[in-house]
Design an enzyme around this catalytic site. Structure first.
Site, mmCIF file in Angstrom:
data_model
loop_
_atom_site.group_PDB
_atom_site.id
_atom_site.type_symbol
_atom_site.label_atom_id
_atom_site.label_comp_id
_atom_site.label_asym_id
_atom_site.label_seq_id
_atom_site.Cartn_x
_atom_site.Cartn_y
_atom_site.Cartn_z
ATOM 1 N N ASP A 83 3.015 -6.583 -1.494
ATOM 2 C CA ASP A 83 3.441 -7.979 -1.305
ATOM 3 C C ASP A 83 2.230 -8.905 -1.381
ATOM 4 O OD1 ASP A 83 2.810 -6.628 1.269
ATOM 5 O OD2 ASP A 83 3.051 -8.646 2.097
ATOM 6 N N ASP A 136 -2.691 -1.040 2.487
ATOM 7 C CA ASP A 136 -3.507 -2.086 3.117
ATOM 8 C C ASP A 136 -4.364 -2.775 2.062
ATOM 9 O OD1 ASP A 136 -2.863 -1.791 5.888
ATOM 10 O OD2 ASP A 136 -3.962 0.104 5.878
#
Ligand SMILES: C[S@@+](CC[C@H](N)C(=O)[O-])C[C@H]1O[C@@H](n2cnc3c(N)ncnc32)[C@H](O)[C@@H]1O
Length: 249
Positions: free
Chosen positions: A192, A156
């Site tokens: 990402d 996260d």
């Protein structure tokens, strides 16, 4: 594969250095742990699969169960995934390497419950999981130089400045990873979020015990199943970056 709804995210990844340093100064008091410091938590209401199922909470499992866990952790080469989500990668990987042992940390208890049920249904016996924050458990659970591979895939980003202390890639946690990895052991990471990928590379390569990212190590993981976030990125054509950092021998 487990379907999960992911958001792309704002891609404005920032580091508020002053705020982060303040939080990191209190890292060892449990600052940034998800759900707060478990030592201060009165009682956990959500049930994990009952013992002896291979799920645990460090502060709540019975001594017999933790003894089983310790035997599991020390009796075969060990790979640990932190933030496994629904477990698409780790359960497949555990099936592919039955002689290795696998431990998944995922703070969402329902995902842990479902992973353990999937493992049991599929006859995967080399797998344990916990919904504890990995940052609390790892230094209390494992001996130095005892882990072969850490997988931290699509962690996260915790976009908001006030949530930065929850980011896994911070110097004190990378210290823990370095301590626990065996010499030559691998930290495999992916993101990402370009700004976070930069932070991952800086903080790991800035650690004296790690060698620089070595793309050649990817070959060792060529047959790994995608994580669910990775599959989501593939589906929408979103780029991501993998890293392979080896602990110095
Ligand atoms: C963005 S998701 C990625 C999940 C999976 N790795 C994937 O690639 O599909 C990150 C996961 O890490 C879990 N997580 C975040 N911090 C954690 C921590 N400190 N310990 C254990 N799990 C954590 C979150 O609950 C979330 O499911």
């Amino acid at each position: 594969m487990t379907e999960k709804n992911y958001k792309v995210g704002p891609d404005e990844f920032t580091v508020d250095e002053a705020r982060l340093q303040q939080a990191l100064a209190r890292y060892h008091e449990g600052k940034g742990l998800i759900g707060g410091d478990p030592r201060k938590r009165p009682r956990w209401l959500h049930p994990l699969p009952a013992e002896p199922a291979p799920a645990f909470r460090l502060l709540q499992s019975s001594p017999e169960h933790l003894a089983r866990l310790h035997r599991f952790l020390s009796s075969a080469p060990l790979e640990i995934e932190i933030g496994s989500g629904p477990g698409d990668f780790i359960l497949d990987w555990a099936q592919k390497y039955p002689r290795r042992h696998f431990l998944a940390f995922e703070v969402k208890w329902k995902l842990v419950r479902d992973m353990v049920q999937r493992a049991q249904k599929q006859g995967i016996s080399n797998f344990w999981a916990s919904d504890d924050d990995a940052r609390f458990d790892l230094p209390r659970l494992l001996q130095p130089n005892s882990v072969d591979v850490f997988h931290i895939l699509f962690p996260d980003p915790w976009w908001k400045p006030k949530h930065q202390p929850r980011r896994l890639f911070s110097p004190p946690f990378v210290d823990v990873l370095a301590l626990l990895l065996k010499p030559g052991g691998i930290l495999r990471a992916a993101s990402d979020v370009p700004g976070y990928a930069d932070v991952i590379q800086q903080v790991v390569e800035g650690h004296a015990d790690f060698l620089s990212h070595n793309p050649e190590l990817a070959a060792r993981f060529a047959n790994a199943a995608p994580t669910s976030r990775q599959a989501f990125c593939d589906k929408i054509g979103r780029p991501y970056q993998f890293f392979y950092f080896q602990k110095r021998s």
